[in-house]
Enzyme design. Structure first.
Site, PDB file in Angstrom:
ATOM      1  N   ARG A  85      40.767  -3.852   1.280  1.00 15.52           N
ATOM      2  CA  ARG A  85      39.418  -4.227   1.724  1.00 15.52           C
ATOM      3  C   ARG A  85      39.266  -4.129   3.232  1.00 15.52           C
ATOM      4  NH1 ARG A  85      38.080  -7.806  -3.067  1.00 15.52           N
ATOM      5  NH2 ARG A  85      36.007  -8.637  -2.782  1.00 15.52           N
ATOM      6  N   ARG A 157      30.766 -18.209 -11.385  1.00 15.19           N
ATOM      7  CA  ARG A 157      31.717 -18.400 -10.289  1.00 15.19           C
ATOM      8  C   ARG A 157      31.017 -19.069  -9.108  1.00 15.19           C
ATOM      9  NH1 ARG A 157      34.784 -12.745  -9.282  1.00 15.19           N
ATOM     10  NH2 ARG A 157      34.352 -13.298  -7.137  1.00 15.19           N
TER      11      ARG A 157
HETATM   12  P1  AMP Z   1      36.582 -10.435  -5.899  1.00  8.05           P
HETATM   13  O1  AMP Z   1      36.974 -11.099  -7.171  1.00  8.05           O
HETATM   14  O2  AMP Z   1      37.194  -9.075  -5.721  1.00  8.05           O
HETATM   15  O3  AMP Z   1      35.077 -10.424  -5.694  1.00  8.05           O
HETATM   16  O4  AMP Z   1      37.195 -11.332  -4.729  1.00  8.05           O
HETATM   17  C1  AMP Z   1      36.829 -12.695  -4.564  1.00  8.05           C
HETATM   18  C2  AMP Z   1      37.241 -13.185  -3.174  1.00  8.05           C
HETATM   19  O5  AMP Z   1      38.666 -13.110  -3.037  1.00  8.05           O
HETATM   20  C3  AMP Z   1      36.692 -12.385  -1.989  1.00  8.05           C
HETATM   21  O6  AMP Z   1      35.367 -12.769  -1.628  1.00  8.05           O
HETATM   22  C4  AMP Z   1      37.731 -12.698  -0.915  1.00  8.05           C
HETATM   23  O7  AMP Z   1      37.534 -13.994  -0.365  1.00  8.05           O
HETATM   24  C5  AMP Z   1      39.028 -12.730  -1.708  1.00  8.05           C
HETATM   25  N1  AMP Z   1      39.688 -11.399  -1.760  1.00  8.05           N
HETATM   26  C6  AMP Z   1      39.902 -10.636  -2.873  1.00  8.05           C
HETATM   27  N2  AMP Z   1      40.544  -9.496  -2.565  1.00  8.05           N
HETATM   28  C7  AMP Z   1      40.731  -9.526  -1.215  1.00  8.05           C
HETATM   29  C8  AMP Z   1      41.313  -8.618  -0.281  1.00  8.05           C
HETATM   30  N3  AMP Z   1      41.840  -7.438  -0.662  1.00  8.05           N
HETATM   31  N4  AMP Z   1      41.311  -8.977   1.026  1.00  8.05           N
HETATM   32  C9  AMP Z   1      40.810 -10.157   1.437  1.00  8.05           C
HETATM   33  N5  AMP Z   1      40.233 -11.040   0.609  1.00  8.05           N
HETATM   34  C10 AMP Z   1      40.189 -10.747  -0.706  1.00  8.05           C
END
Ligand code: AMP
Ligand code: ADP
Length: 213
Positions: A85, A157
């Site tokens: 990311r 969520r």
């Molecule tokens: P997601 O389920 O992919 O929408 O991720 C939920 C949250 O997890 C994000 O808003 C970030 O706070 C954290 N997160 C997930 N993947 C990453 C990553 N590769 N780098 C940094 N934070 C992450």
């Protein structure tokens, strides 16, 4: 094959990765799922990540890179969903793969507008037990509030509230979108229109996989 699914939150990356897992057996590695699991278990990582996640901000690179180093499979194909990311994470991924004598096959870019993302995420339901994902209108469960797969409870969520969704989209634009250029330069990027139906996106992904990336 090693694939990266790149795109804003809510673009359908997890939905597609889970479908491909059952169709072609690719492992699905979602940093979001792993972090939520860590928060639920109350591990050291979970404790450190929780507040960033609630605010819709990125968890610091060093924590995420260490997490991926721990779970990266030595054998077989896999899909990285929600990682990398940031450019720093992408560089770390290159280094890790090189160490194992591997390289990235393709980066699939899920293209979608902010308004569609808000529409999708504000109607998303997630299973508390197994993490399966539904949508109130676009992919409803058979029985309201109950997971079709495991019978678990479906909830919204905490970070799927409009204000946090818009923040996450901004964070994507600022910190993650630079990866589009990064992977274009490396000739790895394939874009797809993520506003199409789930079936059509799935069909296009299977085509890419059958072509061997
Ligand atoms: P997601 O389920 O992919 O929408 O991720 C939920 C949250 O997890 C994000 O808003 C970030 O706070 C954290 N997160 C997930 N993947 C990453 C990553 N590769 N780098 C940094 N934070 C992450
Ligand atoms: P991401 O993993 O990119 O954050 P999800 O796969 O969780 O996104 O999808 C976000 C929401 O949009 C979910 O509620 C999901 O059911 C729904 N969704 C996913 N793909 C589509 C699609 N092609 N059309 C309509 N809704 C979709």
């Amino acid at each position: 094959m090693i694939l990266v699914f790149l795109g804003p939150p809510g673009s359908g990356k997890g939905t597609q990765a889970k479908k491909l897992k059952s169709e072609v057996g690719f492992l699905h590695i979602s940093t979001g799922d792993l972090l939520r699991e860590a928060v639920k278990k109350g591990t050291e990582l979970g404790k450190r990540a929780k507040e960033y996640m609630e605010r819709g901000e990125l968890v610091p690179d060093d924590l995420i890179i260490a997490l991926i180093e721990e779970v990266m499979p030595k054998e077989g194909g896999f899909i990285l969903d929600g990682f990398p990311r940031t450019v720093a994470q992408a560089i770390a991924l290159e280094r890790m793969l090189k160490k194992h004598g591997k390289e990235l096959s393709k980066v699939m870019l899920f293209e979608i507008s902010e308004d569609s993302v808000v529409d999708r995420l504000s109607g998303r339901l997630t299973c508390l037990s197994c993490g399966a994902v539904y949508h109130i209108r676009y992919n409803p469960p058979k029985q309201e509030g109950v997971c079709d797969l495991c019978g678990g409870k479906l909830v919204q969520r905490e970070d799927d509230k409009e204000e946090v969704i818009r923040k996450r989209f901004r964070v994507y634009k600022e910190q993650t979108e630079p990866l589009v250029e990064f992977y274009k330069e490396r000739n790895r990027l394939t874009s797809l229109d993520a506003t199409q139906s789930m079936e059509e996106v799935n069909r296009q992904l299977l085509e890419v996989i059958r072509d061997g990336g």
